[in-house]
Design a protein around this motif. Sequence first.
Motif, PDB file in Angstrom:
ATOM      1  N   ALA A 174       5.036  -0.604  -4.528  1.00  0.00           N
ATOM      2  CA  ALA A 174       3.847   0.192  -4.857  1.00  0.00           C
ATOM      3  C   ALA A 174       3.689   0.342  -6.361  1.00  0.00           C
ATOM      4  N   GLU A 175       4.792   0.576  -7.063  1.00  0.00           N
ATOM      5  CA  GLU A 175       4.723   0.631  -8.528  1.00  0.00           C
ATOM      6  C   GLU A 175       4.233  -0.699  -9.089  1.00  0.00           C
ATOM      7  N   GLY A 176       4.731  -1.786  -8.535  1.00  0.00           N
ATOM      8  CA  GLY A 176       4.297  -3.103  -8.986  1.00  0.00           C
ATOM      9  C   GLY A 176       2.828  -3.351  -8.745  1.00  0.00           C
ATOM     10  N   ALA A 177       2.254  -2.633  -7.759  1.00  0.00           N
ATOM     11  CA  ALA A 177       0.834  -2.784  -7.444  1.00  0.00           C
ATOM     12  C   ALA A 177      -0.053  -1.858  -8.272  1.00  0.00           C
ATOM     13  N   GLY A 178       0.553  -1.055  -9.145  1.00  0.00           N
ATOM     14  CA  GLY A 178      -0.249  -0.233 -10.039  1.00  0.00           C
ATOM     15  C   GLY A 178      -0.238   1.252  -9.768  1.00  0.00           C
ATOM     16  N   PHE A 179       0.461   1.700  -8.723  1.00  0.00           N
ATOM     17  CA  PHE A 179       0.553   3.129  -8.473  1.00  0.00           C
ATOM     18  C   PHE A 179       1.557   3.757  -9.440  1.00  0.00           C
ATOM     19  N   ASP A 180       1.191   4.897 -10.013  1.00  0.00           N
ATOM     20  CA  ASP A 180       2.110   5.643 -10.868  1.00  0.00           C
ATOM     21  C   ASP A 180       3.205   6.241  -9.990  1.00  0.00           C
ATOM     22  N   LEU A 181       4.449   6.180 -10.469  1.00  0.00           N
ATOM     23  CA  LEU A 181       5.562   6.706  -9.681  1.00  0.00           C
ATOM     24  C   LEU A 181       5.357   8.172  -9.325  1.00  0.00           C
ATOM     25  N   ALA A 182       4.710   8.931 -10.219  1.00  0.00           N
ATOM     26  CA  ALA A 182       4.450  10.345  -9.945  1.00  0.00           C
ATOM     27  C   ALA A 182       3.484  10.535  -8.784  1.00  0.00           C
ATOM     28  N   ASN A 183       2.741   9.477  -8.439  1.00  0.00           N
ATOM     29  CA  ASN A 183       1.775   9.545  -7.338  1.00  0.00           C
ATOM     30  C   ASN A 183       2.276   8.847  -6.075  1.00  0.00           C
ATOM     31  N   ILE A 184       3.577   8.654  -5.984  1.00  0.00           N
ATOM     32  CA  ILE A 184       4.181   8.055  -4.795  1.00  0.00           C
ATOM     33  C   ILE A 184       5.151   9.066  -4.186  1.00  0.00           C
ATOM     34  N   GLY A 253      11.720   3.857   6.016  1.00  0.00           N
ATOM     35  CA  GLY A 253      11.269   4.358   4.728  1.00  0.00           C
ATOM     36  C   GLY A 253       9.758   4.530   4.779  1.00  0.00           C
ATOM     37  N   GLU A 254       9.280   5.639   4.212  1.00  0.00           N
ATOM     38  CA  GLU A 254       7.859   5.955   4.259  1.00  0.00           C
ATOM     39  C   GLU A 254       7.363   6.290   2.844  1.00  0.00           C
ATOM     40  N   MET A 255       6.090   6.058   2.615  1.00  0.00           N
ATOM     41  CA  MET A 255       5.515   6.496   1.339  1.00  0.00           C
ATOM     42  C   MET A 255       4.037   6.794   1.486  1.00  0.00           C
ATOM     43  N   LEU A 256       3.588   7.784   0.714  1.00  0.00           N
ATOM     44  CA  LEU A 256       2.179   8.091   0.525  1.00  0.00           C
ATOM     45  C   LEU A 256       1.869   7.870  -0.940  1.00  0.00           C
ATOM     46  N   CYS A 257       0.835   7.091  -1.215  1.00  0.00           N
ATOM     47  CA  CYS A 257       0.495   6.725  -2.593  1.00  0.00           C
ATOM     48  C   CYS A 257      -0.926   7.191  -2.894  1.00  0.00           C
ATOM     49  N   TRP A 258      -1.087   7.931  -3.999  1.00  0.00           N
ATOM     50  CA  TRP A 258      -2.401   8.388  -4.423  1.00  0.00           C
ATOM     51  C   TRP A 258      -2.900   7.546  -5.591  1.00  0.00           C
ATOM     52  N   LYS A 259      -4.140   7.164  -5.536  1.00  0.00           N
ATOM     53  CA  LYS A 259      -4.747   6.337  -6.577  1.00  0.00           C
ATOM     54  C   LYS A 259      -5.064   7.182  -7.806  1.00  0.00           C
TER      55      LYS A 259
END
Length: 259
Positions: A174-184, A253-259
């Motif tokens: 997700a970080e590699g796709a452009g999501f900020d770590l703080a938003n994961i 493993g689960e994650m929610l990512c905010w744009k």
Amino acid sequence: MAVYITDHSTSLAHSVQFRQLPPTAHNTDVQILDIGCGPGSISVDFARRANHGHVIGIENVPDPLDQARHLAASQGVTNVDFRLGDIHALEFPDNTFDIVHVHQVLQHIIDPVKALCEMRRIVKRGGIVAARESASMIWYPENVGIDNWLEITQRMGKAKGGNPHPGRYIHVWAEGAGFDLANIRKSTGSWCFSTPEERQYWGGSMGERVRSSGLAKTAVEEGYATKEELERISKGWREFVEDEQAWFGLLHGEMLCWK
């Protein structure tokens, strides 16, 4: 490109029906995309909860889509539709969906970072990209057949460019796709199959898949296993089903990512 090592056979459809949402009641106006919808169990649950919104479920092959449509119709759910789609090139405009959801799919594709880039593109500002992938498995008692099943399926997945059981590091993608770590937001979930009904559900479907699904056909044709080895694996699953002390655990493993 998907590298799914099995097909959408009856045994697989049976096993993924377990993928449903907790029983809660919502009345929300949201636009949801469910990627890798399979026979539609999660998509229909989303649609039932977002009954003022709309859900689209996509698959890269047509095989399970009729079953998904039948499931929705049988439950009177009309705010969902199912169509073909490519996770690496999603045919939707930017900022289309409030929620983009993917469950046990990223492990089967060659370029999960590119897929997550696409998901980030089409989710609205403030929307959520949600993902869940298996991370590890454990069972009791020791079972050589299940050991072999895990080894063969992992070897097949890796050979075809997949990433078997990547749940512990999906946030890195997700970080590699452009999501900020703080938003994961990272979390875990688990399944456990221990009652007679649960062992039959899980072990029965796994045993059937190594006997007659696309996984069995591919394993033999491409030299990953012999028919005799697959029969021993199937026997291992039968032993698991019949053993009153047996249980199988699966950590996600689960994650929610905010744009």
